[in-house]
Structure formats: C-alpha cells, structure tokens
Write a protein that holds these residues in place. Structure first.
Motif, PDB file in Angstrom:
ATOM      1  N   TYR A 138     -20.753 -13.500  27.197  1.00 41.00           N
ATOM      2  CA  TYR A 138     -21.978 -13.551  27.996  1.00 41.00           C
ATOM      3  C   TYR A 138     -22.089 -12.336  28.920  1.00 41.00           C
ATOM      4  CZ  TYR A 138     -23.089 -18.255  26.407  1.00 41.00           C
ATOM      5  OH  TYR A 138     -23.433 -19.338  25.640  1.00 41.00           O
ATOM      6  N   PHE A 139     -20.974 -11.938  29.513  1.00 37.48           N
ATOM      7  CA  PHE A 139     -21.004 -10.788  30.411  1.00 37.48           C
ATOM      8  C   PHE A 139     -21.372  -9.514  29.644  1.00 37.48           C
ATOM      9  CE2 PHE A 139     -19.137  -7.399  33.007  1.00 37.48           C
ATOM     10  CZ  PHE A 139     -19.559  -7.758  34.281  1.00 37.48           C
ATOM     11  N   SER A 140     -20.828  -9.349  28.451  1.00 40.53           N
ATOM     12  CA  SER A 140     -21.115  -8.156  27.648  1.00 40.53           C
ATOM     13  C   SER A 140     -22.557  -8.130  27.175  1.00 40.53           C
ATOM     14  CB  SER A 140     -20.164  -8.099  26.445  1.00 40.53           C
ATOM     15  OG  SER A 140     -18.820  -8.017  26.865  1.00 40.53           O
ATOM     16  N   GLU A 141     -23.086  -9.283  26.774  1.00 42.45           N
ATOM     17  CA  GLU A 141     -24.479  -9.333  26.315  1.00 42.45           C
ATOM     18  C   GLU A 141     -25.439  -9.015  27.462  1.00 42.45           C
ATOM     19  OE1 GLU A 141     -25.163 -10.267  22.590  1.00 42.45           O
ATOM     20  OE2 GLU A 141     -23.337  -9.187  23.162  1.00 42.45           O
ATOM     21  N   ALA A 142     -25.143  -9.513  28.657  1.00 45.79           N
ATOM     22  CA  ALA A 142     -25.976  -9.181  29.819  1.00 45.79           C
ATOM     23  C   ALA A 142     -25.914  -7.691  30.110  1.00 45.79           C
ATOM     24  CB  ALA A 142     -25.520  -9.984  31.039  1.00 45.79           C
ATOM     25  N   GLY A 143     -24.734  -7.094  29.937  1.00 49.06           N
ATOM     26  CA  GLY A 143     -24.597  -5.654  30.141  1.00 49.06           C
ATOM     27  C   GLY A 143     -25.423  -4.854  29.149  1.00 49.06           C
ATOM     28  N   GLY A 175     -25.478  -6.998  19.241  1.00 52.86           N
ATOM     29  CA  GLY A 175     -25.242  -5.614  18.849  1.00 52.86           C
ATOM     30  C   GLY A 175     -25.859  -4.668  19.858  1.00 52.86           C
ATOM     31  N   HIS A 176     -26.695  -3.772  19.378  1.00 53.78           N
ATOM     32  CA  HIS A 176     -27.342  -2.807  20.273  1.00 53.78           C
ATOM     33  C   HIS A 176     -28.659  -3.388  20.778  1.00 53.78           C
ATOM     34  CE1 HIS A 176     -28.168   1.182  21.919  1.00 53.78           C
ATOM     35  NE2 HIS A 176     -29.402   1.054  21.467  1.00 53.78           N
ATOM     36  N   ALA A 177     -28.779  -3.532  22.094  1.00 53.81           N
ATOM     37  CA  ALA A 177     -29.991  -4.099  22.683  1.00 53.81           C
ATOM     38  C   ALA A 177     -31.089  -3.051  22.798  1.00 53.81           C
ATOM     39  CB  ALA A 177     -29.685  -4.676  24.057  1.00 53.81           C
ATOM     40  N   GLN A 178     -32.314  -3.497  22.695  1.00 48.63           N
ATOM     41  CA  GLN A 178     -33.467  -2.645  22.896  1.00 48.63           C
ATOM     42  C   GLN A 178     -34.017  -2.847  24.309  1.00 48.63           C
ATOM     43  OE1 GLN A 178     -34.511  -0.340  20.633  1.00 48.63           O
ATOM     44  NE2 GLN A 178     -32.678  -1.009  19.515  1.00 48.63           N
ATOM     45  N   PRO A 179     -34.602  -1.817  24.899  1.00 48.56           N
ATOM     46  CA  PRO A 179     -35.196  -2.014  26.220  1.00 48.56           C
ATOM     47  C   PRO A 179     -36.346  -2.995  26.155  1.00 48.56           C
ATOM     48  CG  PRO A 179     -35.812   0.131  25.320  1.00 48.56           C
ATOM     49  CD  PRO A 179     -34.773  -0.433  24.407  1.00 48.56           C
ATOM     50  N   GLY A 180     -36.525  -3.713  27.251  1.00 46.79           N
ATOM     51  CA  GLY A 180     -37.648  -4.631  27.320  1.00 46.79           C
ATOM     52  C   GLY A 180     -38.922  -3.924  27.735  1.00 46.79           C
ATOM     53  N   LYS A 181     -39.984  -4.701  27.871  1.00 49.60           N
ATOM     54  CA  LYS A 181     -41.257  -4.177  28.354  1.00 49.60           C
ATOM     55  C   LYS A 181     -41.605  -4.882  29.664  1.00 49.60           C
ATOM     56  CE  LYS A 181     -43.435  -2.418  24.183  1.00 49.60           C
ATOM     57  NZ  LYS A 181     -44.716  -2.288  23.470  1.00 49.60           N
ATOM     58  N   ALA A 223     -32.910 -15.058  27.372  1.00 47.80           N
ATOM     59  CA  ALA A 223     -33.190 -15.871  26.186  1.00 47.80           C
ATOM     60  C   ALA A 223     -32.813 -15.149  24.895  1.00 47.80           C
ATOM     61  CB  ALA A 223     -34.669 -16.255  26.157  1.00 47.80           C
ATOM     62  N   LEU A 224     -32.615 -13.837  24.964  1.00 43.99           N
ATOM     63  CA  LEU A 224     -32.214 -13.072  23.790  1.00 43.99           C
ATOM     64  C   LEU A 224     -30.734 -13.232  23.466  1.00 43.99           C
ATOM     65  CD1 LEU A 224     -34.123  -9.737  24.595  1.00 43.99           C
ATOM     66  CD2 LEU A 224     -34.825 -11.551  23.018  1.00 43.99           C
ATOM     67  N   ILE A 225     -29.961 -13.797  24.376  1.00 45.14           N
ATOM     68  CA  ILE A 225     -28.526 -13.953  24.173  1.00 45.14           C
ATOM     69  C   ILE A 225     -28.256 -15.218  23.358  1.00 45.14           C
ATOM     70  CG2 ILE A 225     -26.296 -14.284  25.311  1.00 45.14           C
ATOM     71  CD1 ILE A 225     -27.387 -12.776  27.715  1.00 45.14           C
ATOM     72  N   GLN A 226     -27.543 -15.049  22.247  1.00 52.27           N
ATOM     73  CA  GLN A 226     -27.114 -16.189  21.453  1.00 52.27           C
ATOM     74  C   GLN A 226     -25.709 -16.600  21.883  1.00 52.27           C
ATOM     75  OE1 GLN A 226     -27.913 -15.768  17.131  1.00 52.27           O
ATOM     76  NE2 GLN A 226     -28.835 -13.778  17.662  1.00 52.27           N
ATOM     77  N   PRO A 227     -25.417 -17.885  21.913  1.00 54.85           N
ATOM     78  CA  PRO A 227     -24.113 -18.321  22.411  1.00 54.85           C
ATOM     79  C   PRO A 227     -22.938 -17.966  21.516  1.00 54.85           C
ATOM     80  CG  PRO A 227     -25.361 -20.184  21.572  1.00 54.85           C
ATOM     81  CD  PRO A 227     -26.298 -19.016  21.587  1.00 54.85           C
ATOM     82  N   ASP A 228     -23.207 -17.723  20.231  1.00 60.29           N
ATOM     83  CA  ASP A 228     -22.094 -17.537  19.297  1.00 60.29           C
ATOM     84  C   ASP A 228     -22.188 -16.244  18.496  1.00 60.29           C
ATOM     85  OD1 ASP A 228     -24.311 -18.209  17.858  1.00 60.29           O
ATOM     86  OD2 ASP A 228     -23.387 -19.860  16.742  1.00 60.29           O
TER      87      ASP A 228
END
Length: 581
Positions: free
Chosen positions: A328-333, A377-383, A368-373
């Motif tokens: 979770y910490f890595s996905e938020a990063g 990968g590489h995140a895209q910037p939001g709008k 909401a883009l974070i999946q629990p399992d």
C-alpha cells in the motif's frame, strides 16, 4: 480504519532538567566520536522537558545547544548548527547551496522561507547540451553549468530577522572556532571522499580533501578550514550582503567561469537574489494539520498526497514491515510521484494546481486505483483539473542534503532542510566552501519524448523543483511533530514513512525513523538492502511488483511533543545526535 494518534500535551509546568542517557551526556561533554555518539542515542528513546536540537552531526548539535544555553532562540540555534554542518558535512550542505526553512512562533504561527537556488539570467533552454547532444548526468553535475545562484544565507538572514534573539554575529562563533582548530574526519566523511574521485580533478578540492599522495584524509585526521573561518568572520560582521556583492561574489563567478564546462553565473545574479517568504502549504488530516513548504518544493505536497491516499487503505491495520504495508505504501508513492513529475515546478513560471492535488475527493479517487493484491506498475498522473495536460519528467535528484529540527523553551520551532545537491555539489570550491550543482534538478532536456515542454525545464531566474520536505504537524494550531530528511527524491517516502509510523502505527519517534525503508518513486518497489524487509521480495514479486534492493542513506530527524516531553528521533543511518534540556 484505526487511527492510533494520541493527543500530545506539553505542560508549561514541566521542570527544567537535562534528561539524557548517561552515556549521551558524557559524549556531549567532550570531543565526540560521531559514530559512537550516533550509536549511543539510537539505543535509548531521548525525552527532554525544555528544548531539543537534532542534527546530522554531533558537533552541529552541540553548537545549537550552546546557542540555546546563551539565551538564543530555536532560529538562532538552527543557524549556528547549519554553519557548523557546512564545515563538518561539506558533502551535504553549506553556504554555497540553498534550502527550505519552516519556523513556528506561538504569536505569529507558521512561516516558511524559500532559499532555493535560481537559474542565472544568461541561461537558455539548451543549458545542458554539449556539442548538440544532451549532456550525461555525470557531466552535468560536475560542471559549472550546474551551479545555481546560492540562496541559503539570504534565507537564514530573513528567518533571523523574523525570529532571532541573539545578534547575527554571535551565531557564527561555533563554526569559526571549529574551522580554526579543526575537526576530526569521521568515518562517513572519509568514505564519501573516497567514493568521489572527481574531487581530485579540481585543485581546490584536491588540496583540501586529499593528502599529498592523493588519498582521502584518514579517519581521525584533524581537518582545518581557515579560509572558511575568514569567510564566516566577514559574513558575521557585514551580513549576507558580503556574500552577494564584493570580492566573494567575484571569486564565485570566476570559479564557475574557469570550470572546464563553464557556467554563466554573474555578479548581477548574486546581487539580485532574494529569498522568499512563502505561505506554508497545509492539509487537514484526521484531527491534525500536515504543513510544509509550497512549490517549488514537491516534498510536502507529495508527502501529503501519500498520507491522504493511505487513509483510504487498510495500511493502519498492517504490521509496519509486512507485505501489505509495503504494497500500500509503494502504490501510494507511485501515484504521488506521477503527479509530482507532471504538475509541480516553480509557481512563478507555471500554474501548480496544489489545492486540486490535495482535494479530499481527488485523493480518494487516486486511492481507488490501488488494488489490494496487485501492483499497478507505472502510475499515470491524474487530472486534478478538468483541462489539465501533463508532460513526463523523471529527472534524477541525488541524495546529498541534511536536515535539522530545533525547539526552544519559548515554543519556537524550526524544521530546516538544506542542500548543495549531489555529494560535494559541483566540486567547485571557493574560499573553503563548495558551490551547489542544484540546476541538475531541472529536466536536462526541456521536452519529453512526445515533444511536450516539461514544467520543470530550465528558464532564467527559475527555481528548480525539489523534494526537500521540512514539515510540521500541528494540532489545534501548535506543533506536535517537526521533521524532515535528506535523500534526494527519496526524501518523500522517508518523511511519509516516519509520519505513517507515528500517526498510524503508534510508534515513537525513534522507532519510526529506524524502520527499514521501502516504497516506490513510480519505478521499481525499493527495499532497503540488508534489512528484514528484503525477505518480502518474493511475495511482492508475486503481486506484480518489480523489486529492487538498494541502500537508503536517509537522515530523518524528528522532534515530537508527547505527554512525557519532547521526544527525539535520530536516524541511525547517519552520525547524528539529539541533545536538549
């Protein structure tokens, strides 16, 4: 979700006492071996009742405490400590660089100061091109073209005007004395000199850092810097103006022009430089306010995004070193860094949608883009705004910086992060101090692969984006945590992890800064080499994480207000020390 935050109270009736472990008191009273001092403090949770100084070097901490003992304020102590850090940690910060400063005063509240370097006026978009090609990062960082107009002294002077108590000149005494008599080369400084062979390429750095055989000065060698002492005497008498005009300014300009890859720093750039008072950036989080530097620093805004995203995940119920916590910490990063790279730059040149990036609904949508399992990968910037478009920019930002936190008995608090960028900056030395290479924090190429201009491109007078994140957490308008860290772009996960540890996992300050590091800067999921979290690599890979093990030489330094008193967190990865009364 559980919130483990406990309200922090500091009674005005607390008695005056120096509450230090006996071995730390003994170390503080004599010439310190920095490594011994670091280990001593790291064993025990340090709590004081009146004041606290936490820096990356014992000699700097002692200088700050000396100023407090003389009746100085937290601002005075922070300035004295920083001048010593420029001497004993020349690889990390100094008067040839810049920084970001937060100051809290009970009567006036929180203020912030931007002492970030600026681009010389003669610069152009192709600053980092050589023979028609974009320079390599190594070429750029060790050249005159990387040198920005230093801003630290102007920022320190401005903060002293607002919150200093002792005369400006008095704050220079500890550093002048130490530069004259010399200090012992620590194991860390010796190692860093050995790891930077480019120091031998320039006459001034070769003469100062290496012996006659070209070897790094050994551990324990007494290193004197009488030129730095002379510069400090000049600045003590005449103020920061003596740095930005006159012979010292002329010498800096000449040194940059004489570099094999010459820069364009001019006397007029130095004369015109101004540090800025900026409105601090704050975000409500639970019953607290997270506060830090506004852009051009991306540090606070990215840390706030991470904490804002994480409150929509079950991370608070996870064990701090578990696969779930790392995931979770890595996905938020990833999400925060995607936005940082796309939207944050000098607000004098681009419109930074900082409030939109921190809006609760926006952060909830990003979470909401974070999946629990499964890793994204590489995140895209939001709008953050309906009509927003982004250009990618993954400019490296190297980890040579320092942080200090100071609190005095009158309630004044300073959280300050300063830097000359990569180790030993540009390697250009002038009268005993090093010049920064901060301009490599800009995109080396002004366009991305799709031909879009980066918001963080080089422009005359512009301040490069930074990840420095001096921060304070406020409760009912009063500081309850002051912290920050060095580490290049890894500053953001370092500070976010320390806050997560204290606010979500109920760790004390020392436990929080001692956690093994992990996270993602929107590339691999990084695990601190040689620590227990590396055992989670296989499980993370099964969830789609690309895993990389690497050193994480942070230097996170924390002061936290608790029912017991002022609690210190000293990063065990550096030779730092906390002292107080």
């Amino acid at each position: 979700m559980r919130l483990h935050w406990k309200p922090a109270l500091l009674s005005a009736a607390l008695t005056l006492a120096l509450v230090l472990p006996a071995h730390a008191r003994e170390a503080a009273s004599q010439h310190l071996n920095p490594e011994t001092a670091s280990r001593a403090v790291q064993r025990d949770k340090l709590v004081t009742q009146k004041s606290m100084v936490v820096t990356a070097n014992p000699l700097a901490t002692q200088a700050g405490l000396r100023i407090l003992d003389q009746g100085g304020s937290a601002v005075d102590a922070a300035i004295a400590a920083q001048l010593v850090l420029g001497l004993v940690e020349p690889q990390s910060s100094g008067i040839g660089g810049g920084g970001f400063l937060l100051m809290f005063q009970p009567k006036t509240g929180l203020m912030s100061y931007d002492g970030r370097e600026t681009v010389p006026a003669a610069s152009s978009l192709d600053r980092f091109e050589l023979d028609g090609q974009t320079m390599s990062f190594k070429q750029a960082v060790n050249s005159g073209r990387s040198v920005g107009v230093p801003g630290l002294l102007r920022a320190l002077e401005l903060m002293h005007k607002d919150g200093g108590v002792l005369p400006w000149a008095n704050l220079f005494d500890p550093a002048i004395e130490l530069a004259e008599v010399g200090f012992e080369v620590s194991p860390r400084l010796n190692t860093l000199i050995a790891d930077n062979p480019e120091l031998a390429d320039k006459a001034a750095t070769r003469a100062y850092f290496l012996d006659e055989q070209g070897r790094p000065w050994p551990v324990g060698h007494r290193l004197q810097n009488k030129e730095y002492a002379q510069v400090l005497r000049l600045l003590a008498r005449q103020g920061a103006q003596a740095f930005y005009q006159g012979e010292l300014a002329q010498d800096m300009v000449a040194a940059v022009a004489a570099d094999p890859i010459a820069g364009d720093l001019a006397e007029s750039d130095l004369k015109q430089y101004r540090a800025l008072r900026r409105e601090p950036l704050c975000m409500d989080w639970q019953q607290l306010a997270l506060c830090g530097m506004a852009p051009p620093s991306s540090g606070a805004i990215s840390v706030m995004q991470m904490l804002g995203i994480l409150q929509h995940t079950p991370i608070a119920d996870a064990e701090p070193q578990s696969v779930e916590a790392i995931h979770y910490f890595s996905e938020a990063g990833r999400l925060a860094f995607a936005d940082r790279d796309a939207w944050v730059a000098d607000p004098a040149f681009v419109s930074v949608p900082q409030q939109a990036l921190l809006a609760p609904a926006y952060l909830k949508s990003r979470a909401a883009l974070i999946q629990p399992d499964r890793s994204m990968g590489h995140a895209q910037p939001g709008k953050p705004l309906a009509d927003s478009q982004a250009a990618s920019d993954n400019t490296p930002e190297l980890p040579s910086t320092t942080h200090l936190s100071v609190a005095d008995a009158q309630g004044q608090v300073v959280s300050m992060t300063t830097s000359i960028e990569s180790a030993f900056g540009s390697k250009i030395m002038v009268r005993g101090f090093l010049l920064n290479n901060q301009l490599t924090d800009f995109a080396l190429s002004p366009e991305d692969e799709m031909g879009r201009l980066s918001v963080n491109r080089v422009e005359p007078g512009k301040r490069p984006r930074s990840s420095m994140a001096p921060m304070m957490v406020l409760q009912q308008g009063r500081p309850v945590i002051a912290l920050g860290s060095p580490g290049g772009s890894a500053i953001i996960p370092y500070v976010a992890q320390a806050l997560t540890g204290m606010l979500m996992w109920d760790l004390d300050a020392q436990q929080a800064v001692s956690l093994p590091h992990y996270g993602s800067r929107n590339w691999a999921t990084e695990l601190e080499a040689g620590t227990a979290v590396t055992t989670q690599a296989q499980a993370l890979r099964a969830m789609g994480h690309e895993v990389r093990e690497q050193p994480f030489p942070s230097g996170t330094h924390v002061i936290r207000w608790t029912q017991e008193g002022l609690e210190a967190g000293v990063d065990p990865r550096r030779e730092g020390l906390a002292l107080g009364q």
